[in-house]
Design an enzyme around this catalytic site. Structure first.
Site, short mmCIF file in Angstrom:
data_model
loop_
_atom_site.label_atom_id
_atom_site.label_comp_id
_atom_site.label_asym_id
_atom_site.label_seq_id
_atom_site.Cartn_x
_atom_site.Cartn_y
_atom_site.Cartn_z
N ASP A 1 7.90 5.46 -0.73
CA ASP A 1 8.32 6.77 -0.17
C ASP A 1 7.79 7.03 1.23
OD1 ASP A 1 5.65 7.19 -0.71
OD2 ASP A 1 5.93 9.14 -1.66
N ASP B 1 1.77 -18.78 3.55
CA ASP B 1 2.09 -19.99 2.79
C ASP B 1 1.17 -20.09 1.58
OD1 ASP B 1 -0.39 -20.86 3.74
OD2 ASP B 1 0.47 -22.21 5.24
N GLU C 1 -3.22 9.34 2.67
CA GLU C 1 -3.51 8.00 2.17
C GLU C 1 -4.20 7.11 3.21
OE1 GLU C 1 0.04 6.29 0.36
OE2 GLU C 1 0.57 8.26 -0.41
N HIS D 1 0.81 -1.21 0.00
CA HIS D 1 0.00 0.00 0.00
C HIS D 1 0.85 1.27 0.00
CE1 HIS D 1 -4.21 -1.53 0.51
NE2 HIS D 1 -3.50 -2.63 0.60
N ASP D 2 2.08 1.18 0.45
CA ASP D 2 2.98 2.33 0.34
C ASP D 2 3.56 2.42 -1.07
OD1 ASP D 2 4.46 4.60 1.17
OD2 ASP D 2 6.24 3.33 1.40
N SER E 1 4.83 7.44 2.17
CA SER E 1 3.71 8.39 2.20
C SER E 1 2.48 7.80 2.88
CB SER E 1 3.36 8.83 0.78
OG SER E 1 3.07 7.73 -0.07
N GLY F 1 5.25 5.26 -5.41
CA GLY F 1 6.48 4.51 -5.18
C GLY F 1 6.76 4.34 -3.70
N ASP G 1 -1.99 -27.16 6.09
CA ASP G 1 -1.68 -27.34 7.50
C ASP G 1 -2.61 -26.44 8.30
OD1 ASP G 1 -0.69 -27.65 10.02
OD2 ASP G 1 1.35 -26.97 9.58
N PRO H 1 -5.50 -1.21 -6.45
CA PRO H 1 -6.49 -2.13 -7.02
C PRO H 1 -7.61 -2.39 -6.03
CG PRO H 1 -4.51 -3.33 -6.36
CD PRO H 1 -4.20 -1.87 -6.23
#
Length: 349
Positions: free
Chosen positions: A78, A274, A93, A70-71, A80, A76, A266, A165
Site C-alpha cells: 500500500d 544471484d 514506518e 518492507h512495504d 505506507s 500489504g 563469480d 521479521p
C-alpha cells in the site's frame, strides 16, 4: 548506503534490460486508467528511471528490491513505507528499528513526478523492485506484476516493528512470521537469497560478533568482519556502520583474511542478485542470525544446498516468490492515489 563503483557486471545488466521488450501484463490486470497502452507507458517510465538511478548509484538497486518486502509485509502493498507523516502519526514506518537503512525513496519520488496520478505509489514500489531485480540479475530474474493498487493512509513505526521479521529471529519465529503472510518455508529460504545484495548495519548483526554468541559464525570470517567494522566506523563516522551483506562484494583482501572459498561464485559480479548467498551461508559466512538459522532445519538446509548448486532454479523461484509478495493485499478501509509519495493527500500542501 555504502557507495560502490559501477562494475562491469551491473553495467552490462543495465544494457541488457534496456534492450528487453517491456513485459506485457494481461489487459485484465488494468492500471488505474484501465488502459493497457497506458500500463505499458507506465512500465517504460519506471524502467528508464530505475536504470538511470542504478547507473548513477548501483547500491540503490538493492534498496528498491528491499522496499518491496518492507512495504508489502506491513499492511500489504500500500506504499505506507514511503510516508513521512500521516493524519494519524508522525512516527511512520520509516522510523521503525527494523527499517534501518531503507533507501531508494528519491527514485520513487522521481518516478512519481513523471507519472503523477496515472499510478499509485504502491504500484511504483513493486514495479521499481521488479525492474531492479531484472537489472541486478543481468536479465535472469523477470516476472509480471499487475497494477491498480491504491495507497494507504496509515503508517506506524510500532506496527512495522511488530510484524517485520528481525535479524535475531530463530527458525521457528521466521517460519511462523512468513506463514502469517501466506508464504511457505520454501519461500522463506528463496527470499533470503536477496541478501546476496545490499548492506546491513552493525546493530543488525553485532550479536554474531559477541564472544558468547549462540549462533556460531566462522571464526576467520568473524575476525575479518570485526576488523572491518572498526575501520568502517572511522570511514563512515558512526558507531553503527554498514557492511556489505555479501562477502563476494568485500574484495580479495577481505575474502583471503576471512578464508572464503569462492568456488562456484563469480567474484567479479559485485552487486549481482544471484545464488552466491547460498554458497556463503553454507560456509557460515553470512551476517544475520536469521540467515544462519536456516541451516538448523533439515528441509531448509536441503533447500540451501539445492539453490547453491542450481542457480537457474533459484532465479526462477525467486521471481515467483517476488511476484507473490507483490500481490499481498492492502489492509485497511481508506485508500487514495497520493499526489506525492511522502505524505497523504490530507497532509499535502
Amino acid at each position: 548506503m555504502v557507495m560502490v563503483k559501477l562494475n562491469a557486471a551491473v553495467a552490462a545488466a543495465a544494457v541488457v534490460l534496456s534492450l528487453l521488450v517491456v513485459v506485457a501484463v494481461h489487459p485484465a490486470a488494468a492500471d488505474a486508467g484501465g488502459d493497457w497502452y497506458g500500463k505499458k507507458s507506465i512500465e517504460e517510465t519506471v524502467r528508464k528511471e530505475v536504470e538511470k538511478a542504478i547507473k548513477h548509484n548501483p547500491g540503490v538497486g538493492a534498496a528498491l528490491v528491499r522496499l518491496v518486502f518492507h512495504d508489502c509485509w506491513v499492511n500489504g502493498c500500500d506504499g505506507s513505507v514511503l510516508l513521512d507523516k500521516t493524519p494519524y502519526s508522525s512516527s511512520t514506518e520509516k522510523a521503525a528499528a527494523n527499517n534501518i537503512g531503507l533507501d531508494g525513496f528519491d527514485v520513487i519520488d522521481a518516478i512519481k513526478s513523471k507519472l503523477g496520478a496515472a499510478v499509485s505509489c504502491a504500484d511504483i514500489v513493486v514495479l521499481a523492485g521488479r525492474d531492479a531485480s531484472a537489472i541486478l540479475s543481468g536479465g535472469r530474474i523477470t516476472y509480471d506484476v499487475g497494477t491498480g493498487r491504491k495507497d494507504g493512509v496509515v503508517s506506524s513505526a510500532a506496527a512495522a516493528d511488530a510484524v517485520l521479521p528481525e535479524s535475531t529471529f530463530d527458525f521457528a519465529q521466521l517460519k511462523d512470521n512468513f506463514a502469517s503472510k501466506g508464504l511457505t518455508q520454501g519461500e522463506l529460504v528463496i527470499l533470503s537469497g536477496a541478501h546476496s545484495i545490499g548492506v546491513a548495519h552493525l546493530s543488525s548483526f553485532h550479536d554474531r560478533l559477541a564472544a558468547a554468541t549462540a549462533t556460531p559464525i566462522d571464526a576467520t570470517y568473524a575476525s575479518a568482519l570485526a576488523a572491518d567494522v572498526e575501520r568502517q566506523k572511522g570511514v563512515q563516522r558512526t558507531d553503527n556502520p554498514a557492511e556489505k551483506n555479501n562477502i563476494r562484494d568485500m574484495g580479495a583482501a577481505f575474502q583471503s583474511a576471512a578464508g572464503y572459498d569462492a568456488a562456484g561464485v563469480d567474484t567479479a559480479a559485485v552487486g549481482a542478485l544471484d545464488n552466491s548467498y547460498y554458497h556463503n551461508n553454507l560456509q557460515n559466512r553470512v551476517l544475520f542470525k536469521s540467515d544462519w538459522v536456516l541451516r538448523t532445519d533439515g528441509d531448509a538446509a536441503a533447500d540451501l544446498a539445492e539453490y547453491r548448486d542450481n542457480a537457474t532454479k533459484w532465479d526462477v523461484d525467486f521471481a515467483a516468490a517476488m511476484a507473490k509478495l507483490s500481490k499481498l493485499p492492502a489492509e485497511g478501509t481508506h485508500f487514495e492515489i497520493r499526489k506525492t509519495c511522502r505524505c497523504t493527500n490530507q497532509n499535502y500542501y
